[in-house]
Design a protein around this motif. Sequence first.
Motif, PDB file in Angstrom:
ATOM      1  N   PHE A  71       0.837  -1.199   0.000  1.00 33.70           N
ATOM      2  CA  PHE A  71       0.000   0.000   0.000  1.00 33.70           C
ATOM      3  C   PHE A  71       0.872   1.249   0.000  1.00 33.70           C
ATOM      4  O   PHE A  71       1.956   1.271   0.587  1.00 33.70           O
ATOM      5  N   LEU A  72       0.361   2.290  -0.634  1.00 32.19           N
ATOM      6  CA  LEU A  72       0.937   3.629  -0.519  1.00 32.19           C
ATOM      7  C   LEU A  72      -0.203   4.583  -0.164  1.00 32.19           C
ATOM      8  O   LEU A  72      -1.344   4.415  -0.617  1.00 32.19           O
ATOM      9  N   PHE A  73       0.124   5.599   0.644  1.00 30.09           N
ATOM     10  CA  PHE A  73      -0.879   6.546   1.123  1.00 30.09           C
ATOM     11  C   PHE A  73      -0.444   7.985   0.824  1.00 30.09           C
ATOM     12  O   PHE A  73       0.745   8.295   0.817  1.00 30.09           O
ATOM     13  N   ASN A  74      -1.442   8.836   0.600  1.00 22.17           N
ATOM     14  CA  ASN A  74      -1.200  10.275   0.412  1.00 22.17           C
ATOM     15  C   ASN A  74      -0.126  10.553  -0.633  1.00 22.17           C
ATOM     16  O   ASN A  74       0.921  11.135  -0.336  1.00 22.17           O
ATOM     17  N   LEU A  75      -0.394  10.158  -1.856  1.00 22.06           N
ATOM     18  CA  LEU A  75       0.548  10.416  -2.948  1.00 22.06           C
ATOM     19  C   LEU A  75       0.198  11.730  -3.641  1.00 22.06           C
ATOM     20  O   LEU A  75      -0.977  12.033  -3.853  1.00 22.06           O
ATOM     21  N   TYR A  76       1.208  12.485  -3.996  1.00 18.59           N
ATOM     22  CA  TYR A  76       1.022  13.736  -4.738  1.00 18.59           C
ATOM     23  C   TYR A  76       1.575  13.506  -6.145  1.00 18.59           C
ATOM     24  O   TYR A  76       2.768  13.647  -6.393  1.00 18.59           O
ATOM     25  N   THR A  84      -0.477  19.121  -9.082  1.00 16.58           N
ATOM     26  CA  THR A  84      -0.489  17.763  -8.550  1.00 16.58           C
ATOM     27  C   THR A  84      -1.908  17.345  -8.193  1.00 16.58           C
ATOM     28  O   THR A  84      -2.777  18.190  -7.963  1.00 16.58           O
ATOM     29  N   THR A  85      -2.132  16.040  -8.156  1.00 16.10           N
ATOM     30  CA  THR A  85      -3.398  15.490  -7.685  1.00 16.10           C
ATOM     31  C   THR A  85      -3.090  14.553  -6.526  1.00 16.10           C
ATOM     32  O   THR A  85      -2.128  13.778  -6.585  1.00 16.10           O
ATOM     33  N   GLU A  86      -3.865  14.657  -5.445  1.00 19.21           N
ATOM     34  CA  GLU A  86      -3.591  13.879  -4.239  1.00 19.21           C
ATOM     35  C   GLU A  86      -4.393  12.582  -4.248  1.00 19.21           C
ATOM     36  O   GLU A  86      -5.621  12.594  -4.293  1.00 19.21           O
ATOM     37  N   VAL A  87      -3.684  11.483  -4.181  1.00 19.01           N
ATOM     38  CA  VAL A  87      -4.297  10.153  -4.162  1.00 19.01           C
ATOM     39  C   VAL A  87      -4.268   9.628  -2.741  1.00 19.01           C
ATOM     40  O   VAL A  87      -3.226   9.624  -2.088  1.00 19.01           O
TER      41      VAL A  87
END
Length: 235
Positions: A71-76, A84-87
């Motif tokens: 998992f990855l969290f709070n990606l820019y 940028t878009t925050e995932v």
Amino acid sequence: MEDIILFSLIMLPIIIIPVIRFVLRYNEYKNSNYYRTTQNSYGSVFWDSGKYGEYSLSRYLQPFESMGCKFLFNLYIPRENGKTTEVDIIMFHPKCLCVIESKNYSGWIFGHERQKMWTQTLPVCYGESHKERFYNPIMQNATHIRSIRRLIDDRIPIYSVIAFSDKCKLKKVTVKSNNILVTYYSQLAKDLKIRLTAETIKSTISQELVEDAYLKLLPYSQVSELIKSEHICNI
């Protein structure tokens, strides 16, 4: 003296029980995959409804950790326009990437897959309600996915997931696309397992492709505070 002792005996559980609860919650958080990945402080998560929603959602996704999913969290993620878009969350599954948008909302939720704006209805008092409009989270997640697609191998399927807090009620939400899932936090693991074993996602991608995608996207989850501030200013 007896009154003081009696008072102390009455007050002791009132003081100790909240302390024990805090310690247990704190330790649980510190041992979580969410903390290990984000390094967000306990306070910053529990005082921010968005981050707390992501953390709560990550706990429901724990069954996939035992399957080896990362998992990855709070990606820019950079967009084509230079912003940028925050995932919120990306789950790296043997069949696909699941891009998960967390909505820690309450009230009643109304919306259609193709409507630009959805509606949140909140109770006020005495049978009255207040309506708020918000951008279609499916379209919001589609922006995330387009930006992610530019960075990873085209052979990797991407699945769009919108997860709403159990505090709300999906009163009338219409979704017809097979590669989109809209559900509640508590039902996410179950619904994902059903979808990921269904005929809609037949292929299995190689472990090397999954690892490559993870390594390519990892830096975007570890950006500077400056990039985060610029993202907020551009919203």
